[in-house]
Design a protein around this motif. Structure first.
Motif, PDB file in Angstrom:
ATOM      1  N   ALA A 160      -4.522  -2.227  95.361  1.00 13.76           N
ATOM      2  CA  ALA A 160      -5.336  -1.009  95.255  1.00 13.76           C
ATOM      3  C   ALA A 160      -4.447   0.101  94.464  1.00 13.76           C
ATOM      4  O   ALA A 160      -5.068   0.757  93.472  1.00 13.76           O
ATOM      5  CB  ALA A 160      -5.385  -0.175  96.566  1.00 13.76           C
ATOM      6  N   ARG A 161      -3.094  -0.126  94.775  1.00 16.42           N
ATOM      7  CA  ARG A 161      -2.236   0.947  93.847  1.00 16.42           C
ATOM      8  C   ARG A 161      -2.312   0.482  92.235  1.00 16.42           C
ATOM      9  O   ARG A 161      -1.986   1.200  91.515  1.00 16.42           O
ATOM     10  CB  ARG A 161      -0.881   0.762  94.312  1.00 16.42           C
ATOM     11  N   GLN A 162      -2.492  -0.806  92.071  1.00 16.35           N
ATOM     12  CA  GLN A 162      -2.525  -1.391  90.732  1.00 16.35           C
ATOM     13  C   GLN A 162      -3.989  -1.304  90.219  1.00 16.35           C
ATOM     14  O   GLN A 162      -4.393  -1.863  88.898  1.00 16.35           O
ATOM     15  CB  GLN A 162      -2.238  -2.857  90.810  1.00 16.35           C
ATOM     16  N   SER A 163      -4.890  -0.693  90.886  1.00 17.08           N
ATOM     17  CA  SER A 163      -6.423  -0.532  90.439  1.00 17.08           C
ATOM     18  C   SER A 163      -6.901  -1.729  90.276  1.00 17.08           C
ATOM     19  O   SER A 163      -8.075  -1.888  89.513  1.00 17.08           O
ATOM     20  CB  SER A 163      -6.427   0.386  89.186  1.00 17.08           C
ATOM     21  N   ARG A 164      -6.564  -2.886  91.045  1.00 18.65           N
ATOM     22  CA  ARG A 164      -7.196  -4.119  90.834  1.00 18.65           C
ATOM     23  C   ARG A 164      -8.191  -4.032  92.326  1.00 18.65           C
ATOM     24  O   ARG A 164      -8.239  -4.809  93.138  1.00 18.65           O
ATOM     25  CB  ARG A 164      -6.193  -5.287  91.187  1.00 18.65           C
ATOM     26  N   VAL A 165      -9.490  -3.492  91.850  1.00 14.97           N
ATOM     27  CA  VAL A 165     -10.405  -3.273  92.736  1.00 14.97           C
ATOM     28  C   VAL A 165     -11.217  -4.685  93.481  1.00 14.97           C
ATOM     29  O   VAL A 165     -11.449  -4.899  94.305  1.00 14.97           O
ATOM     30  CB  VAL A 165     -11.745  -2.330  92.383  1.00 14.97           C
ATOM     31  N   ASP A 166     -11.171  -5.511  92.204  1.00 15.45           N
ATOM     32  CA  ASP A 166     -11.680  -7.003  92.562  1.00 15.45           C
ATOM     33  C   ASP A 166     -10.885  -7.685  93.519  1.00 15.45           C
ATOM     34  O   ASP A 166     -11.169  -8.331  94.467  1.00 15.45           O
ATOM     35  CB  ASP A 166     -11.853  -7.571  91.173  1.00 15.45           C
ATOM     36  N   LYS A 167      -9.553  -7.505  93.351  1.00 16.79           N
ATOM     37  CA  LYS A 167      -8.695  -8.442  94.401  1.00 16.79           C
ATOM     38  C   LYS A 167      -8.783  -7.670  95.781  1.00 16.79           C
ATOM     39  O   LYS A 167      -8.629  -8.361  96.773  1.00 16.79           O
ATOM     40  CB  LYS A 167      -7.162  -8.202  93.813  1.00 16.79           C
ATOM     41  N   VAL A 168      -9.100  -6.089  95.926  1.00 17.32           N
ATOM     42  CA  VAL A 168      -8.953  -5.615  96.983  1.00 17.32           C
ATOM     43  C   VAL A 168     -10.272  -6.128  97.629  1.00 17.32           C
ATOM     44  O   VAL A 168     -10.267  -6.356  99.071  1.00 17.32           O
ATOM     45  CB  VAL A 168      -8.953  -3.913  97.047  1.00 17.32           C
ATOM     46  N   PHE A 169     -11.265  -6.066  96.860  1.00 20.54           N
ATOM     47  CA  PHE A 169     -12.680  -6.690  97.725  1.00 20.54           C
ATOM     48  C   PHE A 169     -12.428  -8.117  98.191  1.00 20.54           C
ATOM     49  O   PHE A 169     -13.003  -8.570  99.309  1.00 20.54           O
ATOM     50  CB  PHE A 169     -13.606  -6.527  96.891  1.00 20.54           C
ATOM     51  N   ALA A 170     -11.838  -8.934  97.218  1.00 22.24           N
ATOM     52  CA  ALA A 170     -11.540 -10.333  97.806  1.00 22.24           C
ATOM     53  C   ALA A 170     -10.525 -10.368  98.918  1.00 22.24           C
ATOM     54  O   ALA A 170     -10.941 -11.266  99.844  1.00 22.24           O
ATOM     55  CB  ALA A 170     -10.990 -10.847  96.545  1.00 22.24           C
ATOM     56  N   LEU A 171      -9.947  -9.621  99.075  1.00 20.34           N
ATOM     57  CA  LEU A 171      -8.626  -9.572 100.420  1.00 20.34           C
ATOM     58  C   LEU A 171      -9.755  -9.026 101.553  1.00 20.34           C
ATOM     59  O   LEU A 171      -9.400  -9.628 102.693  1.00 20.34           O
ATOM     60  CB  LEU A 171      -7.676  -8.848 100.009  1.00 20.34           C
ATOM     61  N   LEU A 172     -10.543  -7.977 101.178  1.00 21.97           N
ATOM     62  CA  LEU A 172     -11.426  -7.424 102.568  1.00 21.97           C
ATOM     63  C   LEU A 172     -12.149  -8.744 102.709  1.00 21.97           C
ATOM     64  O   LEU A 172     -12.532  -8.811 104.251  1.00 21.97           O
ATOM     65  CB  LEU A 172     -12.039  -6.253 101.891  1.00 21.97           C
ATOM     66  N   LEU A 173     -12.677  -9.431 102.023  1.00 27.05           N
ATOM     67  CA  LEU A 173     -13.752 -10.576 102.413  1.00 27.05           C
ATOM     68  C   LEU A 173     -12.877 -11.602 103.326  1.00 27.05           C
ATOM     69  O   LEU A 173     -13.399 -12.164 104.112  1.00 27.05           O
ATOM     70  CB  LEU A 173     -14.362 -11.131 101.266  1.00 27.05           C
ATOM     71  N   VAL A 174     -11.644 -11.965 102.837  1.00 25.74           N
ATOM     72  CA  VAL A 174     -10.876 -12.637 103.806  1.00 25.74           C
ATOM     73  C   VAL A 174     -10.423 -12.410 104.886  1.00 25.74           C
ATOM     74  O   VAL A 174     -10.798 -13.129 105.991  1.00 25.74           O
ATOM     75  CB  VAL A 174      -9.523 -13.153 102.948  1.00 25.74           C
ATOM     76  N   ILE A 175     -10.187 -11.074 105.062  1.00 22.79           N
ATOM     77  CA  ILE A 175     -10.088 -10.522 106.419  1.00 22.79           C
ATOM     78  C   ILE A 175     -11.424 -10.520 107.298  1.00 22.79           C
ATOM     79  O   ILE A 175     -11.366 -10.973 108.501  1.00 22.79           O
ATOM     80  CB  ILE A 175      -9.611  -8.845 106.389  1.00 22.79           C
ATOM     81  N   ILE A 176     -12.259 -10.372 106.815  1.00 20.11           N
ATOM     82  CA  ILE A 176     -13.831 -10.325 107.569  1.00 20.11           C
ATOM     83  C   ILE A 176     -14.030 -11.818 107.641  1.00 20.11           C
ATOM     84  O   ILE A 176     -14.418 -12.374 108.926  1.00 20.11           O
ATOM     85  CB  ILE A 176     -15.149 -10.013 106.502  1.00 20.11           C
ATOM     86  N   ALA A 177     -13.694 -12.822 107.039  1.00 13.12           N
ATOM     87  CA  ALA A 177     -13.858 -13.987 107.375  1.00 13.12           C
ATOM     88  C   ALA A 177     -12.827 -14.750 108.468  1.00 13.12           C
ATOM     89  O   ALA A 177     -13.233 -15.423 109.203  1.00 13.12           O
ATOM     90  CB  ALA A 177     -13.501 -14.988 106.046  1.00 13.12           C
ATOM     91  N   VAL A 178     -11.577 -14.367 108.392  1.00 12.95           N
ATOM     92  CA  VAL A 178     -10.616 -14.492 109.320  1.00 12.95           C
ATOM     93  C   VAL A 178     -11.139 -14.038 110.929  1.00 12.95           C
ATOM     94  O   VAL A 178     -11.232 -14.552 111.819  1.00 12.95           O
ATOM     95  CB  VAL A 178      -9.336 -14.024 109.141  1.00 12.95           C
ATOM     96  N   GLY A 179     -11.605 -12.699 110.762  1.00 12.89           N
ATOM     97  CA  GLY A 179     -12.130 -12.082 112.110  1.00 12.89           C
ATOM     98  C   GLY A 179     -13.534 -13.209 112.263  1.00 12.89           C
ATOM     99  O   GLY A 179     -13.393 -13.085 113.840  1.00 12.89           O
ATOM    100  N   PHE A 180     -14.182 -13.190 111.705  1.00  8.65           N
ATOM    101  CA  PHE A 180     -15.491 -14.165 111.911  1.00  8.65           C
ATOM    102  C   PHE A 180     -15.106 -15.526 112.776  1.00  8.65           C
ATOM    103  O   PHE A 180     -15.669 -15.909 113.718  1.00  8.65           O
ATOM    104  CB  PHE A 180     -16.251 -14.314 110.898  1.00  8.65           C
ATOM    105  N   LEU A 181     -14.130 -16.069 112.231  1.00  7.51           N
ATOM    106  CA  LEU A 181     -13.576 -17.334 112.475  1.00  7.51           C
ATOM    107  C   LEU A 181     -12.770 -16.987 113.985  1.00  7.51           C
ATOM    108  O   LEU A 181     -12.848 -18.107 114.915  1.00  7.51           O
ATOM    109  CB  LEU A 181     -12.332 -17.939 111.734  1.00  7.51           C
ATOM    110  N   GLN A 182     -12.060 -16.192 113.820  1.00  3.43           N
ATOM    111  CA  GLN A 182     -11.337 -15.604 115.489  1.00  3.43           C
ATOM    112  C   GLN A 182     -12.499 -15.401 116.590  1.00  3.43           C
ATOM    113  O   GLN A 182     -12.214 -15.879 117.692  1.00  3.43           O
ATOM    114  CB  GLN A 182     -10.622 -14.455 115.410  1.00  3.43           C
ATOM    115  N   ASP A 183     -13.538 -14.566 116.001  1.00  2.00           N
ATOM    116  CA  ASP A 183     -14.642 -14.500 116.960  1.00  2.00           C
ATOM    117  C   ASP A 183     -15.353 -15.884 117.545  1.00  2.00           C
ATOM    118  O   ASP A 183     -15.448 -15.937 118.698  1.00  2.00           O
ATOM    119  CB  ASP A 183     -15.822 -13.492 116.486  1.00  2.00           C
TER     120      ASP A 183
END
Length: 201
Positions: A160-183
């Protein structure tokens, strides 16, 4: 990504296990003993209103800036929600079951073991599963301290500090995927530990 994600999952799991190990026994104690419940109920309920993100400085002062601080911060963040719920679940056990087992000559310990523990843990496991989402919210805050240790939260902040919005969204999707698998994993564990919950009458 794999290394940072592994770090985040590790401290998330350690914080969660510590929170459960602390909140569940204390919740049983407060729920079963009226004296303790009346003494501490107000304080337990008040914990939920603490602005946890504002407490980061205190945890740094107490535990430093290493991984242990992040684990303790996550554990505390889960405890403030899990403890009141655990106490409530104990109080929700129907009195008819308690009266029945006492009539059969059970001791206090047998009552706790055969009535309260299975009844409470069956419901509380669902609450613990729901609180997984909260732990991932706080892990982002915790990993902003000493970002050099890594973690997917620190990675997202740097992007986010590097203004890499695409990378931020990709990482958020990874967190969502991990949370889904944990559930999914916890749902399977729930069916394994408490098969009576999925048994049709």
């Amino acid at each position: 990504l794999v290394r940072n994600l592994g770090y985040s999952v590790t401290i998330n799991l350690l914080g969660y296990l510590e929170a459960v190990a602390v909140a569940v026994p204390i919740g049983f104690l407060l729920g079963l003993l009226p004296l303790f419940r009346e003494l501490f109920r107000k304080y337990v309920d008040a914990l939920r209103f603490l602005p946890l993100t504002a407490l980061t400085g205190l945890f740094i002062a107490w535990f430093g800036i290493e991984s242990n601080m992040k684990v303790q911060f996550l554990a505390f963040g889960i405890i403030v929600y899990l403890l009141p719920v655990a106490m409530q679940r104990v109080q929700e056990v129907e009195q008819v079951y308690v009266d029945t087992i006492y009539t059969l000559g059970a001791t206090s310990w047998q009552t706790v073991r055969h009535v309260f523990f299975p009844a409470v843990m069956g419901k509380l496991f669902d609450d613990i599963r729901v609180l997984v989402a909260i732990s991932w919210t706080y892990i982002i805050v915790a990993e902003l301290v000493n970002k050099s240790e890594g973690g997917i939260g620190a990675l997202a902040y740097t992007a986010a500090r590097q203004s890499r919005v695409d990378k931020v969204f990709a990482l958020l999707l990874v967190i969502i995927a991990v949370g889904f698998l944990q559930d999914k994993l916890m749902r399977g564990l729930d069916r394994l530990l408490f098969p009576h919950k999925s048994t049709k009458a």
